[in-house]
Motif scaffolding. Structure first.
Motif, PDB file in Angstrom:
ATOM      1  N   LEU A  88       0.824  -1.210   0.000  1.00 34.13           N
ATOM      2  CA  LEU A  88       0.000   0.000   0.000  1.00 34.13           C
ATOM      3  C   LEU A  88       0.861   1.265   0.000  1.00 34.13           C
ATOM      4  CD1 LEU A  88      -2.901  -1.161   2.318  1.00 34.13           C
ATOM      5  CD2 LEU A  88      -2.863  -1.031  -0.191  1.00 34.13           C
ATOM      6  N   ALA A  89       2.059   1.184   0.577  1.00 30.22           N
ATOM      7  CA  ALA A  89       2.988   2.320   0.513  1.00 30.22           C
ATOM      8  C   ALA A  89       3.431   2.556  -0.929  1.00 30.22           C
ATOM      9  CB  ALA A  89       4.192   2.076   1.414  1.00 30.22           C
ATOM     10  N   ALA A  90       3.623   1.484  -1.670  1.00 29.77           N
ATOM     11  CA  ALA A  90       3.979   1.623  -3.089  1.00 29.77           C
ATOM     12  C   ALA A  90       2.836   2.260  -3.860  1.00 29.77           C
ATOM     13  CB  ALA A  90       4.326   0.262  -3.690  1.00 29.77           C
ATOM     14  N   ALA A  91       1.614   1.869  -3.530  1.00 27.50           N
ATOM     15  CA  ALA A  91       0.450   2.437  -4.218  1.00 27.50           C
ATOM     16  C   ALA A  91       0.404   3.947  -4.051  1.00 27.50           C
ATOM     17  CB  ALA A  91      -0.834   1.792  -3.695  1.00 27.50           C
ATOM     18  N   GLU A  92       0.775   4.434  -2.878  1.00 24.48           N
ATOM     19  CA  GLU A  92       0.809   5.890  -2.641  1.00 24.48           C
ATOM     20  C   GLU A  92       1.816   6.569  -3.568  1.00 24.48           C
ATOM     21  OE1 GLU A  92       1.650   6.752   1.437  1.00 24.48           O
ATOM     22  OE2 GLU A  92      -0.015   5.520   2.160  1.00 24.48           O
ATOM     23  N   LEU A  93       2.951   5.924  -3.778  1.00 24.82           N
ATOM     24  CA  LEU A  93       3.996   6.494  -4.628  1.00 24.82           C
ATOM     25  C   LEU A  93       3.529   6.642  -6.075  1.00 24.82           C
ATOM     26  CD1 LEU A  93       7.001   7.384  -4.758  1.00 24.82           C
ATOM     27  CD2 LEU A  93       7.551   5.021  -5.296  1.00 24.82           C
ATOM     28  N   PHE A  94       2.704   5.712  -6.540  1.00 26.91           N
ATOM     29  CA  PHE A  94       2.260   5.718  -7.933  1.00 26.91           C
ATOM     30  C   PHE A  94       0.942   6.450  -8.158  1.00 26.91           C
ATOM     31  CE2 PHE A  94       5.089   2.023  -7.878  1.00 26.91           C
ATOM     32  CZ  PHE A  94       5.864   2.303  -8.997  1.00 26.91           C
ATOM     33  N   ALA A  95       0.346   6.974  -7.119  1.00 27.97           N
ATOM     34  CA  ALA A  95      -1.002   7.540  -7.197  1.00 27.97           C
ATOM     35  C   ALA A  95      -1.197   8.512  -8.357  1.00 27.97           C
ATOM     36  CB  ALA A  95      -1.365   8.211  -5.874  1.00 27.97           C
ATOM     37  N   ASP A  96      -0.255   9.375  -8.601  1.00 21.66           N
ATOM     38  CA  ASP A  96      -0.425  10.369  -9.672  1.00 21.66           C
ATOM     39  C   ASP A  96       0.486  10.102 -10.872  1.00 21.66           C
ATOM     40  OD1 ASP A  96       1.935  10.948  -8.390  1.00 21.66           O
ATOM     41  OD2 ASP A  96       1.624  13.109  -8.353  1.00 21.66           O
ATOM     42  N   ARG A  97       0.890   8.840 -11.034  1.00 21.56           N
ATOM     43  CA  ARG A  97       1.825   8.501 -12.107  1.00 21.56           C
ATOM     44  C   ARG A  97       1.270   7.445 -13.051  1.00 21.56           C
ATOM     45  NH1 ARG A  97       7.326   7.652  -8.764  1.00 21.56           N
ATOM     46  NH2 ARG A  97       8.373   9.229  -9.954  1.00 21.56           N
ATOM     47  N   ARG A  98      -0.028   7.376 -13.168  1.00 16.29           N
ATOM     48  CA  ARG A  98      -0.617   6.308 -13.961  1.00 16.29           C
ATOM     49  C   ARG A  98      -0.236   6.395 -15.442  1.00 16.29           C
ATOM     50  NH1 ARG A  98      -6.280   3.598 -13.365  1.00 16.29           N
ATOM     51  NH2 ARG A  98      -6.053   2.103 -15.020  1.00 16.29           N
ATOM     52  N   ASP A  99      -0.365   7.565 -16.045  1.00 15.49           N
ATOM     53  CA  ASP A  99      -0.051   7.692 -17.465  1.00 15.49           C
ATOM     54  C   ASP A  99       1.406   7.310 -17.721  1.00 15.49           C
ATOM     55  OD1 ASP A  99      -0.650   8.461 -20.233  1.00 15.49           O
ATOM     56  OD2 ASP A  99       0.748  10.119 -19.836  1.00 15.49           O
ATOM     57  N   HIS A 100       2.303   7.846 -16.906  1.00 22.85           N
ATOM     58  CA  HIS A 100       3.720   7.498 -17.047  1.00 22.85           C
ATOM     59  C   HIS A 100       3.921   5.994 -16.853  1.00 22.85           C
ATOM     60  CE1 HIS A 100       8.074   7.752 -16.751  1.00 22.85           C
ATOM     61  NE2 HIS A 100       7.982   6.993 -15.684  1.00 22.85           N
ATOM     62  N   SER A 101       3.251   5.414 -15.867  1.00 25.09           N
ATOM     63  CA  SER A 101       3.387   3.977 -15.593  1.00 25.09           C
ATOM     64  C   SER A 101       2.905   3.137 -16.769  1.00 25.09           C
ATOM     65  CB  SER A 101       2.610   3.602 -14.334  1.00 25.09           C
ATOM     66  OG  SER A 101       3.156   4.258 -13.209  1.00 25.09           O
ATOM     67  N   ARG A 102       1.821   3.547 -17.383  1.00 21.27           N
ATOM     68  CA  ARG A 102       1.307   2.828 -18.561  1.00 21.27           C
ATOM     69  C   ARG A 102       2.307   2.878 -19.708  1.00 21.27           C
ATOM     70  NH1 ARG A 102      -5.126   4.336 -19.012  1.00 21.27           N
ATOM     71  NH2 ARG A 102      -5.774   2.610 -17.699  1.00 21.27           N
ATOM     72  N   ARG A 103       2.813   4.073 -19.980  1.00 14.35           N
ATOM     73  CA  ARG A 103       3.761   4.206 -21.081  1.00 14.35           C
ATOM     74  C   ARG A 103       5.040   3.425 -20.793  1.00 14.35           C
ATOM     75  NH1 ARG A 103       4.911  10.089 -22.345  1.00 14.35           N
ATOM     76  NH2 ARG A 103       4.850  10.298 -20.092  1.00 14.35           N
ATOM     77  N   ARG A 104       5.507   3.514 -19.570  1.00 19.40           N
ATOM     78  CA  ARG A 104       6.717   2.793 -19.169  1.00 19.40           C
ATOM     79  C   ARG A 104       6.524   1.294 -19.317  1.00 19.40           C
ATOM     80  NH1 ARG A 104       8.270   0.006 -14.814  1.00 19.40           N
ATOM     81  NH2 ARG A 104      10.466   0.033 -14.234  1.00 19.40           N
ATOM     82  N   GLN A 105       5.395   0.801 -18.851  1.00 17.31           N
ATOM     83  CA  GLN A 105       5.123  -0.632 -18.909  1.00 17.31           C
ATOM     84  C   GLN A 105       5.070  -1.122 -20.353  1.00 17.31           C
ATOM     85  OE1 GLN A 105       5.351  -1.892 -16.020  1.00 17.31           O
ATOM     86  NE2 GLN A 105       4.834  -4.003 -16.378  1.00 17.31           N
ATOM     87  N   ALA A 106       4.501  -0.319 -21.252  1.00 17.99           N
ATOM     88  CA  ALA A 106       4.429  -0.701 -22.663  1.00 17.99           C
ATOM     89  C   ALA A 106       5.823  -0.814 -23.274  1.00 17.99           C
ATOM     90  CB  ALA A 106       3.585   0.308 -23.439  1.00 17.99           C
ATOM     91  N   VAL A 107       6.705   0.121 -22.939  1.00 23.21           N
ATOM     92  CA  VAL A 107       8.075   0.072 -23.456  1.00 23.21           C
ATOM     93  C   VAL A 107       8.786  -1.163 -22.914  1.00 23.21           C
ATOM     94  CG1 VAL A 107      10.333   1.235 -23.445  1.00 23.21           C
ATOM     95  CG2 VAL A 107       8.234   2.572 -23.759  1.00 23.21           C
ATOM     96  N   ILE A 108       8.652  -1.436 -21.642  1.00 25.71           N
ATOM     97  CA  ILE A 108       9.307  -2.593 -21.035  1.00 25.71           C
ATOM     98  C   ILE A 108       8.778  -3.888 -21.638  1.00 25.71           C
ATOM     99  CG2 ILE A 108       9.544  -3.901 -18.879  1.00 25.71           C
ATOM    100  CD1 ILE A 108       9.766  -1.150 -17.466  1.00 25.71           C
ATOM    101  N   ALA A 109       7.470  -3.986 -21.798  1.00 26.95           N
ATOM    102  CA  ALA A 109       6.871  -5.208 -22.350  1.00 26.95           C
ATOM    103  C   ALA A 109       7.347  -5.490 -23.772  1.00 26.95           C
ATOM    104  CB  ALA A 109       5.351  -5.101 -22.321  1.00 26.95           C
TER     105      ALA A 109
END
Length: 186
Positions: A88-109
């Motif tokens: 849940l502490a990690a979830a707090e860190l990503f709370a406002d980074r969804r778009d970046h996380s999506r783009r990052r995940q697509a590049v990694i995949a």
């Protein structure tokens, strides 16, 4: 944009993400990223070791936050309850980074080299969780199993979050994934 403009690291991150989406990770050079961000390659290397690091910068902060939350869990917390606090502490860190996380995940995949790097990052989290649990007095085999399980939950929940509905909350997705795990083991 002149080199004196503020937030070079942020501009480099955005330029890299855009270029990785446009021409792929392998088709993008440090010079391309620097040029798009309006800085020199030398400036790039002041902020990042290489073009992979653009995607993995912040891993230490994620690990620190999660381990701090785990070690700060109540002393009487069961191992998986302490792991839940870390997730849940990690979830707090990503709370406002969804778009970046999506783009990052697509590049990694899309890039085997990056998937391997992500796997190494997750293995590092398992090691850190295992050690933190052992320091809490958890038996080594149980600490290892709880840590591996916690990181598996993190990975599955994160993937569900980045591919899920726009209004999904990562903490809720984590809780849901933990509930799914409980059903599997019941």
């Amino acid at each position: 944009m002149g080199r004196w403009e503020p937030d070079a690291a942020g501009r480099l991150r955005e330029a890299a993400m855009a270029l990785y989406a446009e021409q792929g990770f392998d088709g993008t050079t440090v010079a391309d990223i620097a040029d798009r961000a309006g800085v020199t390659a030398r400036t790039f290397f002041r902020h990042f070791v290489d073009k992979r690091e653009v995607l993995f910068a912040g891993s230490e902060e994620l690990q620190r936050r999660m381990v701090d939350a785990l070690t700060g869990a109540p002393r009487d917390a069961e191992p998986m309850d302490a792991i839940t606090i870390a997730l849940l502490a990690a979830a707090e860190l990503f709370a406002d980074r969804r778009d970046h996380s999506r783009r990052r995940q697509a590049v990694i995949a899309a890039t085997p080299e990056l998937r391997e790097r992500e796997f190494i990052k997750m293995a590092s989290l398992v090691t850190a969780f295992t050690e933190a649990l052992r320091q809490r007095g958890v038996e080594p085999d149980t600490a290892s199993l709880a840590a591996e399980t916690g990181i598996a939950v993190f990975r599955v929940a994160f993937e569900r979050w980045v591919t899920g509905p726009e209004d999904a909350d990562l903490a809720d997705v984590m809780r849901g994934t933990l509930a799914d795990l409980s059903e599997l083991t019941a």
